[in-house]
Write a protein that holds these residues in place. Structure first.
Motif, PDB file in Angstrom:
ATOM      1  N   PHE A 113       3.501  -4.016  24.188  1.00 24.27           N
ATOM      2  CA  PHE A 113       4.786  -3.325  24.162  1.00 24.27           C
ATOM      3  C   PHE A 113       5.682  -3.801  23.021  1.00 24.27           C
ATOM      4  CE2 PHE A 113       3.153  -3.376  28.496  1.00 24.27           C
ATOM      5  CZ  PHE A 113       3.024  -2.010  28.705  1.00 24.27           C
ATOM      6  N   ASN A 114       5.113  -3.833  21.807  1.00 25.88           N
ATOM      7  CA  ASN A 114       5.848  -4.271  20.620  1.00 25.88           C
ATOM      8  C   ASN A 114       5.991  -3.188  19.569  1.00 25.88           C
ATOM      9  OD1 ASN A 114       6.586  -7.263  20.681  1.00 25.88           O
ATOM     10  ND2 ASN A 114       4.529  -7.202  21.569  1.00 25.88           N
ATOM     11  N   GLN A 115       5.646  -1.957  19.896  1.00 25.50           N
ATOM     12  CA  GLN A 115       5.797  -0.827  18.985  1.00 25.50           C
ATOM     13  C   GLN A 115       5.009  -0.974  17.685  1.00 25.50           C
ATOM     14  OE1 GLN A 115       7.333   1.996  20.088  1.00 25.50           O
ATOM     15  NE2 GLN A 115       7.423   0.830  21.978  1.00 25.50           N
ATOM     16  N   LEU A 116       3.862  -1.639  17.753  1.00 22.54           N
ATOM     17  CA  LEU A 116       2.976  -1.702  16.591  1.00 22.54           C
ATOM     18  C   LEU A 116       2.457  -0.303  16.305  1.00 22.54           C
ATOM     19  CD1 LEU A 116       0.845  -4.825  17.555  1.00 22.54           C
ATOM     20  CD2 LEU A 116       2.872  -4.749  16.109  1.00 22.54           C
ATOM     21  N   LYS A 117       2.358   0.064  15.040  1.00 19.42           N
ATOM     22  CA  LYS A 117       1.880   1.391  14.677  1.00 19.42           C
ATOM     23  C   LYS A 117       0.456   1.372  14.138  1.00 19.42           C
ATOM     24  CE  LYS A 117       6.250   3.574  14.177  1.00 19.42           C
ATOM     25  NZ  LYS A 117       6.418   4.036  15.505  1.00 19.42           N
ATOM     26  N   ALA A 118       0.032   0.233  13.607  1.00 17.54           N
ATOM     27  CA  ALA A 118      -1.308   0.138  13.024  1.00 17.54           C
ATOM     28  C   ALA A 118      -1.807  -1.296  13.133  1.00 17.54           C
ATOM     29  CB  ALA A 118      -1.286   0.562  11.564  1.00 17.54           C
ATOM     30  N   VAL A 119      -3.117  -1.435  13.072  1.00 21.66           N
ATOM     31  CA  VAL A 119      -3.743  -2.751  12.990  1.00 21.66           C
ATOM     32  C   VAL A 119      -4.439  -2.776  11.637  1.00 21.66           C
ATOM     33  CG1 VAL A 119      -5.366  -4.369  14.011  1.00 21.66           C
ATOM     34  CG2 VAL A 119      -4.062  -2.829  15.485  1.00 21.66           C
ATOM     35  N   ASN A 120      -4.012  -3.695  10.782  1.00 21.01           N
ATOM     36  CA  ASN A 120      -4.513  -3.774   9.417  1.00 21.01           C
ATOM     37  C   ASN A 120      -5.618  -4.811   9.277  1.00 21.01           C
ATOM     38  OD1 ASN A 120      -2.600  -1.826   8.238  1.00 21.01           O
ATOM     39  ND2 ASN A 120      -1.091  -3.332   8.896  1.00 21.01           N
ATOM     40  N   ALA A 121      -6.308  -4.764   8.164  1.00 23.70           N
ATOM     41  CA  ALA A 121      -7.520  -5.561   7.949  1.00 23.70           C
ATOM     42  C   ALA A 121      -7.305  -7.064   8.067  1.00 23.70           C
ATOM     43  CB  ALA A 121      -8.144  -5.226   6.598  1.00 23.70           C
ATOM     44  N   HIS A 122      -6.151  -7.585   7.722  1.00 25.82           N
ATOM     45  CA  HIS A 122      -5.965  -9.042   7.737  1.00 25.82           C
ATOM     46  C   HIS A 122      -4.963  -9.513   8.782  1.00 25.82           C
ATOM     47  CE1 HIS A 122      -8.450  -9.285   4.220  1.00 25.82           C
ATOM     48  NE2 HIS A 122      -7.738  -8.313   3.678  1.00 25.82           N
ATOM     49  N   ASP A 123      -4.636  -8.651   9.723  1.00 21.89           N
ATOM     50  CA  ASP A 123      -3.634  -9.004  10.728  1.00 21.89           C
ATOM     51  C   ASP A 123      -4.029 -10.209  11.582  1.00 21.89           C
ATOM     52  OD1 ASP A 123      -1.836  -7.080   9.951  1.00 21.89           O
ATOM     53  OD2 ASP A 123      -2.336  -5.679  11.555  1.00 21.89           O
ATOM     54  N   PHE A 124      -5.310 -10.406  11.800  1.00 21.62           N
ATOM     55  CA  PHE A 124      -5.748 -11.497  12.680  1.00 21.62           C
ATOM     56  C   PHE A 124      -6.527 -12.564  11.917  1.00 21.62           C
ATOM     57  CE2 PHE A 124      -5.136  -7.754  15.321  1.00 21.62           C
ATOM     58  CZ  PHE A 124      -4.186  -8.256  16.189  1.00 21.62           C
ATOM     59  N   ALA A 125      -6.293 -12.663  10.625  1.00 23.73           N
ATOM     60  CA  ALA A 125      -6.959 -13.662   9.785  1.00 23.73           C
ATOM     61  C   ALA A 125      -6.636 -15.062  10.304  1.00 23.73           C
ATOM     62  CB  ALA A 125      -6.511 -13.521   8.342  1.00 23.73           C
ATOM     63  N   GLY A 126      -7.638 -15.902  10.367  1.00 25.69           N
ATOM     64  CA  GLY A 126      -7.448 -17.286  10.781  1.00 25.69           C
ATOM     65  C   GLY A 126      -7.586 -17.522  12.267  1.00 25.69           C
ATOM     66  N   LEU A 127      -7.800 -16.482  13.037  1.00 23.43           N
ATOM     67  CA  LEU A 127      -7.927 -16.648  14.493  1.00 23.43           C
ATOM     68  C   LEU A 127      -9.400 -16.550  14.892  1.00 23.43           C
ATOM     69  CD1 LEU A 127      -4.848 -14.545  15.645  1.00 23.43           C
ATOM     70  CD2 LEU A 127      -5.009 -17.009  15.344  1.00 23.43           C
ATOM     71  N   HIS A 128     -10.210 -17.377  14.290  1.00 24.92           N
ATOM     72  CA  HIS A 128     -11.663 -17.314  14.453  1.00 24.92           C
ATOM     73  C   HIS A 128     -12.143 -17.596  15.868  1.00 24.92           C
ATOM     74  CE1 HIS A 128     -11.646 -17.133  10.130  1.00 24.92           C
ATOM     75  NE2 HIS A 128     -10.973 -18.264  10.091  1.00 24.92           N
ATOM     76  N   SER A 129     -11.368 -18.304  16.665  1.00 24.71           N
ATOM     77  CA  SER A 129     -11.774 -18.670  18.024  1.00 24.71           C
ATOM     78  C   SER A 129     -11.318 -17.670  19.079  1.00 24.71           C
ATOM     79  CB  SER A 129     -11.219 -20.052  18.389  1.00 24.71           C
ATOM     80  OG  SER A 129     -11.694 -21.011  17.479  1.00 24.71           O
ATOM     81  N   LEU A 130     -10.633 -16.625  18.655  1.00 23.72           N
ATOM     82  CA  LEU A 130     -10.081 -15.658  19.593  1.00 23.72           C
ATOM     83  C   LEU A 130     -11.182 -14.946  20.364  1.00 23.72           C
ATOM     84  CD1 LEU A 130      -7.223 -14.655  20.339  1.00 23.72           C
ATOM     85  CD2 LEU A 130      -7.612 -12.767  18.754  1.00 23.72           C
ATOM     86  N   GLU A 131     -11.077 -14.968  21.695  1.00 26.51           N
ATOM     87  CA  GLU A 131     -12.062 -14.322  22.567  1.00 26.51           C
ATOM     88  C   GLU A 131     -11.514 -13.070  23.234  1.00 26.51           C
ATOM     89  OE1 GLU A 131     -13.505 -17.206  25.358  1.00 26.51           O
ATOM     90  OE2 GLU A 131     -14.235 -18.523  23.774  1.00 26.51           O
ATOM     91  N   ASP A 132     -10.239 -13.067  23.599  1.00 26.71           N
ATOM     92  CA  ASP A 132      -9.611 -11.931  24.275  1.00 26.71           C
ATOM     93  C   ASP A 132      -8.374 -11.513  23.489  1.00 26.71           C
ATOM     94  OD1 ASP A 132     -11.458 -12.188  26.331  1.00 26.71           O
ATOM     95  OD2 ASP A 132     -10.107 -13.323  27.602  1.00 26.71           O
ATOM     96  N   LEU A 133      -8.343 -10.245  23.096  1.00 27.69           N
ATOM     97  CA  LEU A 133      -7.195  -9.705  22.374  1.00 27.69           C
ATOM     98  C   LEU A 133      -6.698  -8.481  23.133  1.00 27.69           C
ATOM     99  CD1 LEU A 133      -5.309  -9.597  19.920  1.00 27.69           C
ATOM    100  CD2 LEU A 133      -7.109  -8.334  18.705  1.00 27.69           C
ATOM    101  N   VAL A 134      -5.418  -8.498  23.487  1.00 29.68           N
ATOM    102  CA  VAL A 134      -4.820  -7.414  24.265  1.00 29.68           C
ATOM    103  C   VAL A 134      -3.649  -6.844  23.462  1.00 29.68           C
ATOM    104  CG1 VAL A 134      -3.751  -6.781  26.457  1.00 29.68           C
ATOM    105  CG2 VAL A 134      -5.507  -8.558  26.405  1.00 29.68           C
ATOM    106  N   LEU A 135      -3.753  -5.568  23.124  1.00 25.98           N
ATOM    107  CA  LEU A 135      -2.733  -4.872  22.344  1.00 25.98           C
ATOM    108  C   LEU A 135      -2.283  -3.622  23.104  1.00 25.98           C
ATOM    109  CD1 LEU A 135      -4.476  -5.107  18.853  1.00 25.98           C
ATOM    110  CD2 LEU A 135      -2.588  -6.506  19.683  1.00 25.98           C
ATOM    111  N   ASN A 136      -1.950  -3.770  24.357  1.00 23.72           N
ATOM    112  CA  ASN A 136      -1.588  -2.650  25.215  1.00 23.72           C
ATOM    113  C   ASN A 136      -0.143  -2.205  24.999  1.00 23.72           C
ATOM    114  OD1 ASN A 136      -4.114  -2.703  26.469  1.00 23.72           O
ATOM    115  ND2 ASN A 136      -3.414  -4.103  28.062  1.00 23.72           N
ATOM    116  N   GLY A 137       0.091  -0.907  25.205  1.00 27.86           N
ATOM    117  CA  GLY A 137       1.439  -0.370  25.246  1.00 27.86           C
ATOM    118  C   GLY A 137       2.182  -0.391  23.937  1.00 27.86           C
ATOM    119  N   ASN A 138       1.480  -0.324  22.848  1.00 31.88           N
ATOM    120  CA  ASN A 138       2.117  -0.220  21.543  1.00 31.88           C
ATOM    121  C   ASN A 138       2.056   1.240  21.102  1.00 31.88           C
ATOM    122  OD1 ASN A 138       2.814  -3.069  20.626  1.00 31.88           O
ATOM    123  ND2 ASN A 138       0.728  -3.320  21.362  1.00 31.88           N
TER     124      ASN A 138
END
Length: 105
Positions: free
Chosen positions: A20-45
């Motif tokens: 619920f942060n009003q994100l409009k797009a997910v870009n190629a480097h938005d999650f750079a450096g989060l190599h250990s991330l297992e669960d990503l939740v981008l609901n309600g944007n």
């Protein structure tokens, strides 16, 4: 444009919820450096587009939730996910179409 992971650095994070942060797009480097991330939740944007390779640096990603956004389609080759070989669950309910996919290894 600022990477979503800016300020997090190359840290050990297993879960990240950006809801619920009003994100409009997910870009190629938005999650750079989060190599250990297992669960990503981008609901309600307001996500309408996911750039190819947006999740490619997330080699440990197992679950991705994109519920309640405005996604209409993904690329035919799955380029948004890059080399996310551990992705087991992709949940995209309440977009223009409903998706729930379990990926077998």
């Amino acid at each position: 444009w600022l990477p979503l992971s800016r300020g997090l650095g190359d840290v050990y994070k297993r879960q990240l919820h950006i809801n619920f942060n009003q994100l409009k797009a997910v870009n190629a480097h938005d999650f750079a450096g989060l190599h250990s991330l297992e669960d990503l939740v981008l609901n309600g944007n307001n996500i309408v587009a996911i750039e190819p390779g947006a999740f490619s640096g997330l080699g440990q990603l197992r679950k991705l939730e994109l519920n309640y956004n405005n996604l209409k389609r993904l690329s035919a080759d799955g380029g948004e996910f890059g080399h996310s070989h551990d992705l087991h669950e992709l949940i995209m309910n309440s977009n223009m179409q409903n998706y729930t996919q379990t990926c077998a290894q």
